[in-house]
Design a protein around this motif. Sequence first.
Motif, PDB file in Angstrom:
ATOM      1  N   ASP A  15     -11.693  14.991  -1.637  1.00 36.59           N
ATOM      2  CA  ASP A  15     -13.009  14.506  -1.218  1.00 36.59           C
ATOM      3  C   ASP A  15     -13.071  14.160   0.272  1.00 36.59           C
ATOM      4  O   ASP A  15     -14.093  13.676   0.765  1.00 36.59           O
ATOM      5  N   GLY A  16     -11.977  14.402   0.988  1.00 34.73           N
ATOM      6  CA  GLY A  16     -11.969  14.139   2.419  1.00 34.73           C
ATOM      7  C   GLY A  16     -11.412  12.783   2.803  1.00 34.73           C
ATOM      8  O   GLY A  16     -11.223  12.504   3.993  1.00 34.73           O
ATOM      9  N   SER A  17     -11.127  11.939   1.825  1.00 31.53           N
ATOM     10  CA  SER A  17     -10.541  10.632   2.115  1.00 31.53           C
ATOM     11  C   SER A  17      -9.034  10.767   2.328  1.00 31.53           C
ATOM     12  O   SER A  17      -8.439  11.804   2.027  1.00 31.53           O
ATOM     13  N   THR A  18      -8.425   9.715   2.846  1.00 29.62           N
ATOM     14  CA  THR A  18      -6.998   9.720   3.138  1.00 29.62           C
ATOM     15  C   THR A  18      -6.335   8.511   2.502  1.00 29.62           C
ATOM     16  O   THR A  18      -6.839   7.387   2.599  1.00 29.62           O
ATOM     17  N   ILE A  19      -5.195   8.740   1.861  1.00 26.12           N
ATOM     18  CA  ILE A  19      -4.405   7.651   1.299  1.00 26.12           C
ATOM     19  C   ILE A  19      -3.353   7.250   2.333  1.00 26.12           C
ATOM     20  O   ILE A  19      -2.555   8.079   2.778  1.00 26.12           O
ATOM     21  N   PHE A  20      -3.367   5.984   2.739  1.00 28.82           N
ATOM     22  CA  PHE A  20      -2.360   5.448   3.650  1.00 28.82           C
ATOM     23  C   PHE A  20      -1.353   4.640   2.842  1.00 28.82           C
ATOM     24  O   PHE A  20      -1.746   3.822   2.001  1.00 28.82           O
ATOM     25  N   THR A  21      -0.070   4.867   3.081  1.00 23.08           N
ATOM     26  CA  THR A  21       0.965   4.138   2.354  1.00 23.08           C
ATOM     27  C   THR A  21       2.029   3.641   3.323  1.00 23.08           C
ATOM     28  O   THR A  21       2.276   4.243   4.372  1.00 23.08           O
ATOM     29  N   LEU A  22       2.677   2.530   2.947  1.00 25.45           N
ATOM     30  CA  LEU A  22       3.768   1.985   3.743  1.00 25.45           C
ATOM     31  C   LEU A  22       4.674   1.167   2.838  1.00 25.45           C
ATOM     32  O   LEU A  22       4.195   0.351   2.043  1.00 25.45           O
ATOM     33  N   TRP A  23       5.969   1.402   2.940  1.00 29.89           N
ATOM     34  CA  TRP A  23       6.951   0.567   2.233  1.00 29.89           C
ATOM     35  C   TRP A  23       7.342  -0.567   3.161  1.00 29.89           C
ATOM     36  O   TRP A  23       7.980  -0.346   4.187  1.00 29.89           O
ATOM     37  N   ALA A  24       6.908  -1.770   2.843  1.00 29.69           N
ATOM     38  CA  ALA A  24       7.145  -2.940   3.684  1.00 29.69           C
ATOM     39  C   ALA A  24       7.536  -4.119   2.797  1.00 29.69           C
ATOM     40  O   ALA A  24       6.770  -5.077   2.630  1.00 29.69           O
ATOM     41  N   PRO A  25       8.725  -4.085   2.197  1.00 30.69           N
ATOM     42  CA  PRO A  25       9.114  -5.090   1.206  1.00 30.69           C
ATOM     43  C   PRO A  25       9.219  -6.513   1.741  1.00 30.69           C
ATOM     44  O   PRO A  25       9.145  -7.471   0.962  1.00 30.69           O
ATOM     45  N   THR A  26       9.373  -6.686   3.061  1.00 31.09           N
ATOM     46  CA  THR A  26       9.478  -8.044   3.595  1.00 31.09           C
ATOM     47  C   THR A  26       8.120  -8.645   3.951  1.00 31.09           C
ATOM     48  O   THR A  26       8.060  -9.795   4.409  1.00 31.09           O
ATOM     49  N   GLN A  27       7.057  -7.902   3.732  1.00 35.98           N
ATOM     50  CA  GLN A  27       5.724  -8.357   4.108  1.00 35.98           C
ATOM     51  C   GLN A  27       4.903  -8.765   2.882  1.00 35.98           C
ATOM     52  O   GLN A  27       4.916  -8.076   1.863  1.00 35.98           O
ATOM     53  N   ALA A  28       4.188  -9.878   3.010  1.00 36.44           N
ATOM     54  CA  ALA A  28       3.282 -10.302   1.937  1.00 36.44           C
ATOM     55  C   ALA A  28       1.945  -9.596   2.040  1.00 36.44           C
ATOM     56  O   ALA A  28       1.278  -9.362   1.025  1.00 36.44           O
ATOM     57  N   ARG A  29       1.555  -9.225   3.277  1.00 33.55           N
ATOM     58  CA  ARG A  29       0.274  -8.558   3.506  1.00 33.55           C
ATOM     59  C   ARG A  29       0.445  -7.517   4.604  1.00 33.55           C
ATOM     60  O   ARG A  29       1.176  -7.730   5.571  1.00 33.55           O
ATOM     61  N   VAL A  30      -0.257  -6.410   4.449  1.00 31.62           N
ATOM     62  CA  VAL A  30      -0.321  -5.366   5.476  1.00 31.62           C
ATOM     63  C   VAL A  30      -1.738  -4.816   5.479  1.00 31.62           C
ATOM     64  O   VAL A  30      -2.354  -4.652   4.412  1.00 31.62           O
ATOM     65  N   SER A  31      -2.259  -4.540   6.659  1.00 33.06           N
ATOM     66  CA  SER A  31      -3.571  -3.910   6.801  1.00 33.06           C
ATOM     67  C   SER A  31      -3.416  -2.637   7.612  1.00 33.06           C
ATOM     68  O   SER A  31      -2.418  -2.440   8.309  1.00 33.06           O
ATOM     69  N   VAL A  32      -4.415  -1.774   7.515  1.00 36.48           N
ATOM     70  CA  VAL A  32      -4.457  -0.614   8.386  1.00 36.48           C
ATOM     71  C   VAL A  32      -5.612  -0.816   9.360  1.00 36.48           C
ATOM     72  O   VAL A  32      -6.728  -1.168   8.958  1.00 36.48           O
ATOM     73  N   ALA A  33      -5.315  -0.688  10.656  1.00 36.12           N
ATOM     74  CA  ALA A  33      -6.312  -0.882  11.704  1.00 36.12           C
ATOM     75  C   ALA A  33      -6.869   0.456  12.139  1.00 36.12           C
ATOM     76  O   ALA A  33      -6.115   1.352  12.537  1.00 36.12           O
ATOM     77  N   ILE A  34      -8.191   0.588  12.041  1.00 37.33           N
ATOM     78  CA  ILE A  34      -8.887   1.817  12.402  1.00 37.33           C
ATOM     79  C   ILE A  34     -10.031   1.433  13.330  1.00 37.33           C
ATOM     80  O   ILE A  34     -10.949   0.718  12.927  1.00 37.33           O
ATOM     81  N   ASP A  35      -9.958   1.867  14.575  1.00 30.09           N
ATOM     82  CA  ASP A  35     -10.945   1.441  15.570  1.00 30.09           C
ATOM     83  C   ASP A  35     -10.951  -0.078  15.630  1.00 30.09           C
ATOM     84  O   ASP A  35      -9.924  -0.690  15.864  1.00 30.09           O
ATOM     85  N   SER A  36     -12.087  -0.690  15.371  1.00 27.07           N
ATOM     86  CA  SER A  36     -12.173  -2.152  15.432  1.00 27.07           C
ATOM     87  C   SER A  36     -12.043  -2.796  14.052  1.00 27.07           C
ATOM     88  O   SER A  36     -12.162  -4.012  13.915  1.00 27.07           O
ATOM     89  N   ARG A  37     -11.779  -1.992  13.035  1.00 26.14           N
ATOM     90  CA  ARG A  37     -11.683  -2.505  11.668  1.00 26.14           C
ATOM     91  C   ARG A  37     -10.232  -2.722  11.258  1.00 26.14           C
ATOM     92  O   ARG A  37      -9.336  -2.010  11.689  1.00 26.14           O
ATOM     93  N   GLN A  38     -10.030  -3.718  10.384  1.00 22.13           N
ATOM     94  CA  GLN A  38      -8.751  -3.907   9.731  1.00 22.13           C
ATOM     95  C   GLN A  38      -8.996  -3.919   8.227  1.00 22.13           C
ATOM     96  O   GLN A  38      -9.713  -4.778   7.717  1.00 22.13           O
ATOM     97  N   VAL A  39      -8.411  -2.954   7.538  1.00 23.15           N
ATOM     98  CA  VAL A  39      -8.630  -2.798   6.104  1.00 23.15           C
ATOM     99  C   VAL A  39      -7.382  -3.271   5.354  1.00 23.15           C
ATOM    100  O   VAL A  39      -6.292  -2.705   5.539  1.00 23.15           O
ATOM    101  N   PRO A  40      -7.493  -4.317   4.523  1.00 21.56           N
ATOM    102  CA  PRO A  40      -6.332  -4.791   3.763  1.00 21.56           C
ATOM    103  C   PRO A  40      -5.815  -3.715   2.819  1.00 21.56           C
ATOM    104  O   PRO A  40      -6.595  -2.972   2.216  1.00 21.56           O
ATOM    105  N   MET A  41      -4.504  -3.645   2.678  1.00 24.01           N
ATOM    106  CA  MET A  41      -3.869  -2.687   1.788  1.00 24.01           C
ATOM    107  C   MET A  41      -3.416  -3.400   0.515  1.00 24.01           C
ATOM    108  O   MET A  41      -3.104  -4.592   0.532  1.00 24.01           O
ATOM    109  N   ASP A  42      -3.392  -2.683  -0.589  1.00 20.06           N
ATOM    110  CA  ASP A  42      -2.950  -3.239  -1.869  1.00 20.06           C
ATOM    111  C   ASP A  42      -1.431  -3.212  -1.929  1.00 20.06           C
ATOM    112  O   ASP A  42      -0.805  -2.209  -1.582  1.00 20.06           O
ATOM    113  N   ARG A  43      -0.841  -4.306  -2.404  1.00 19.38           N
ATOM    114  CA  ARG A  43       0.612  -4.405  -2.492  1.00 19.38           C
ATOM    115  C   ARG A  43       1.079  -4.244  -3.930  1.00 19.38           C
ATOM    116  O   ARG A  43       0.547  -4.880  -4.852  1.00 19.38           O
TER     117      ARG A  43
END
Length: 269
Positions: A15-43
Motif C-alpha cells: 500500500d506504499g507504507s513503510t515498516i520501520f524496525t529496530l532492535w534496541a533491548p536497552t531502551q524503554a522507548r524509541v521513536s522514529v523522527a520524520i521531518d518535524s514529527r516524532q512517531v512512537p514505536m511499539d515495543r
Amino acid sequence: MKGWEFSWGPVSNPDGSTIFTLWAPTQARVSVAIDSRQVPMDRADDGWFSVTETLTDGADYWFVLVDGTRVPDPASRRQSAGVLGPSRLWGSDFNWKVPWKGRPWEEAIIYEIHIGTFTAEGTFAAAEKHLHRLAELGVSAVQIMPLAQFPGTRGWGYDGVYPYAPHNSYGSPDDVKSFVDEAHRYGLMVFLDVVYNHFGPEGNFLPLYAAEFFRKDDPTPWGPKIAFEREPVRRFFIDNAIYWLDQFRFDGLRFDAVDQIEIRATFTY
C-alpha cells in the motif's frame, strides 16, 4: 530470495507504507523522527521496536532514543550525508535489463576493483563505462572491495559502519545496480567483499541501544567482537547477505576475516 522477510531496515508494504524496525533491548522507548514529527514505536518483549508510516522515497529519518539522542538506522539503505547523518529511504524498483543466469565458478577469472580509485571520478557510474575493457582482457568476474558506508569520502572500505548502505561518494544504490546489470551484459560475474567481523570506529551507535550486539571480553584486532550467538545479531548479517544477493543481483560474496566470526554455544550433557 523470494518471500524473504527482512527483520532489519525499512520494509515497503504493497500500500506504499513503510515498516520501520529496530532492535534496541536497552531502551524503554524509541521513536522514529520524520521531518518535524516524532512517531512512537511499539515495543515487543524481545527488545524489537516497530511502527508503520507512509513516506516517499528519498525521505530522511532518524531513530530517537529515550534520552533524546538521534541515531541513524543501523540497516539504513542510504546515508547521503555520511555516517553521522540521517538515514534515507530508497526504493527497490530498479529496471533490470539483462536476464542473467550466472556462469560456472570454474570459469572465474577475477579482477578486484576499488570503486574509489578505479576511475578519476571514483564512482560506480564511471566504473561502469570501463567494464567492456575488462571483458576484452579475458576477465570473467569482478570483485568489488567493501562499499558499505564508512567515515569520510575515501578509504579501503574495511571500517564500514552501515553494511546495507553503499558509500554515498560512490553513488546511489541504483548506481550499484546499474553497474551489476552492465557487468552481466558483458558476461561478467560480480562479487562483493563484505565485512561481518567488526564495525568501524566512527558512526557506530549500536552500543547505545543494543549493547548485547557485542562481546565485552573478547575484542578483535579492530574493535569489539560481534555476538553472533544472539539471534537478532545473526539475523542482521543474514538479512544483509540476502539483501545484496537478491536486490542487487551480486553473484556472490567474499567474507573478510572469517576467523573473527564465531558463535559461542553452551551445551548441556
